[in-house]
Design an enzyme around this catalytic site. Structure first.
Site, PDB file in Angstrom:
ATOM      1  CE1 TYR A  91     -10.390 -50.130  12.161  1.00  0.00           C
ATOM      2  CE2 TYR A  91     -12.417 -51.409  12.042  1.00  0.00           C
ATOM      3  CZ  TYR A  91     -11.041 -51.327  11.932  1.00  0.00           C
ATOM      4  OH  TYR A  91     -10.320 -52.438  11.592  1.00  0.00           O
ATOM      5  CE  LYS A  96     -10.251 -55.469   7.692  1.00  0.00           C
ATOM      6  NZ  LYS A  96      -9.299 -56.294   6.927  1.00  0.00           N
TER       7      LYS A  96
END
Lengths: 257, 81
Positions: free
Chosen positions: A151, A158
């Site tokens: 990720y 993010k």
């Protein structure tokens, strides 16, 4: 209905979390513009569901990773409505690979869509909110603060999105524009299936102290609150919606062995 | 340049393979295109021909030839209108 008469734009609003947000805002009385990129049919279905709630819906196609397309989208909104009250930066993409397999193309693709789009869209949105104030909410994920498998790129994008949310909140505060983020843990959507294939959903149940995975509607409820006048003094924050997963990690580890 | 040649150029540029190895029978796997390559190729082709290729349609492409045929049909439809 607290959002009656408001006009909202939700990027990636055709499906998943974005759809839940679009429907929630509509249920509160807001007219909603649903931005989509790769899935016109689902966006149009969502627009139909929004209209069934008695408010207006529009769909607008744009790849938010492309600055020219962002401009086109806001030009359209500007011409057609001349205003905007709520902007939800939800559209996201990403490349789920180990660090050794990441390249410049994957970095740029992910950062452009997940982080840069918030900057460019907020600049345009703020102009349409000028003199009337507004609400901007960006959608983040727990991967900004915690390491999840494969990720890296999305998590880093993010983190940038959350930092940008803080800066936007302060710079736009004097214009009466509230800017916040909502960070969710894994939410059961098509995107989750795309990134993690099977197995993740089951693991998600196990890792959530609240006893079930976070649903798109859980995220939408918090977004809707942040768009209400009740949340006026919340600025630049990232509200975590994870059923207790992040603060319960150590307790869960203890339980496991 | 034909539609096929233009699409082949785009796919070759994005996947960094020699365009001579891309035939109508080539699958995306054959030319080592990952999911990001595929999306970027779709977007580039959409912009060049001013058409739209929804993911729901693109998922049905078995090989390069399917991709080309789809675009050829779309371009022909657009020209009629």
């Amino acid at each position: 209905m607290s959002l009656e008469g408001k006009l909202a734009l939700v990027t990636g609003g055709g499906r998943g979390i974005g759809k839940a947000i679009a429907l929630k805002l509509a249920s509160q009385g807001a007219d909603v513009i649903v931005n989509f990129f790769r899935h016109r049919d689902t966006a149009q279905e969502t627009a139909g569901e929004i209209e069934a709630l008695g408010v207006k819906a529009e769909t607008v196609r744009a790849n938010v990773g492309d600055p020219a397309k962002i401009d086109e989208m806001f030009d359209t909104i500007s011409t057609k409505f001349g205003r905007l009250d709520i902007f939800i930066s939800n559209a996201a993409s990403g490349v789920g690979r180990p660090i050794t397999e990441l390249d410049v193309k994957a970095w740029e693709w992910t950062m452009d869509i997940n982080a840069r789009a918030l900057l460019l869209c907020s600049q345009r949105a703020a102009k349409l909110m000028s003199g009337r104030g507004g609400k901007i909410v960006s959608i983040s994920s727990l991967g900004s603060s915690f390491v999840l498998p494969n990720y890296t790129l999305v998590g880093v994008s993010k983190a940038a999105l959350e930092a940008l949310t803080r800066y936007l909140a302060i710079e736009f505060a004097s214009q009466n524009i509230c800017v916040n983020a909502v960070a969710a843990s894994a939410v059961e959507t098509e995107a989750l299936k795309f990134y993690f294939k099977e197995g993740m959903a089951q693991e998600g149940h196990h890792l959530t102290p609240a006893g079930r995975m976070v649903a798109p509607e859980d995220v939408a409820n918090v977004v809707s609150f942040l768009c209400s006048e009740e949340a006026l003094m919340i600025r630049g924050q990232t509200i975590v919606v994870d059923g207790g997963t992040s603060v319960g990690l150590l307790a869960l580890a203890g339980k496991g062995g | 340049m034909t539609v096929e040649e233009q699409i082949r150029d785009i796919v070759a540029r994005i996947t960094r393979v020699d365009k001579s190895i891309i035939t109508r029978e080539s699958t995306f796997k054959d030319i080592k295109a990952d999911s990001l390559d595929v999306v970027q190729a779709l977007v580039a082709v959409e912009e060049l021909f001013e058409i739209e290729i929804p993911d729901e349609e693109a998922q049905n492409f078995q090989n390069f030839g399917d991709f080309v045929s789809y675009v050829e049909n779309k371009v022909a439809q657009t020209e009629k209108v």
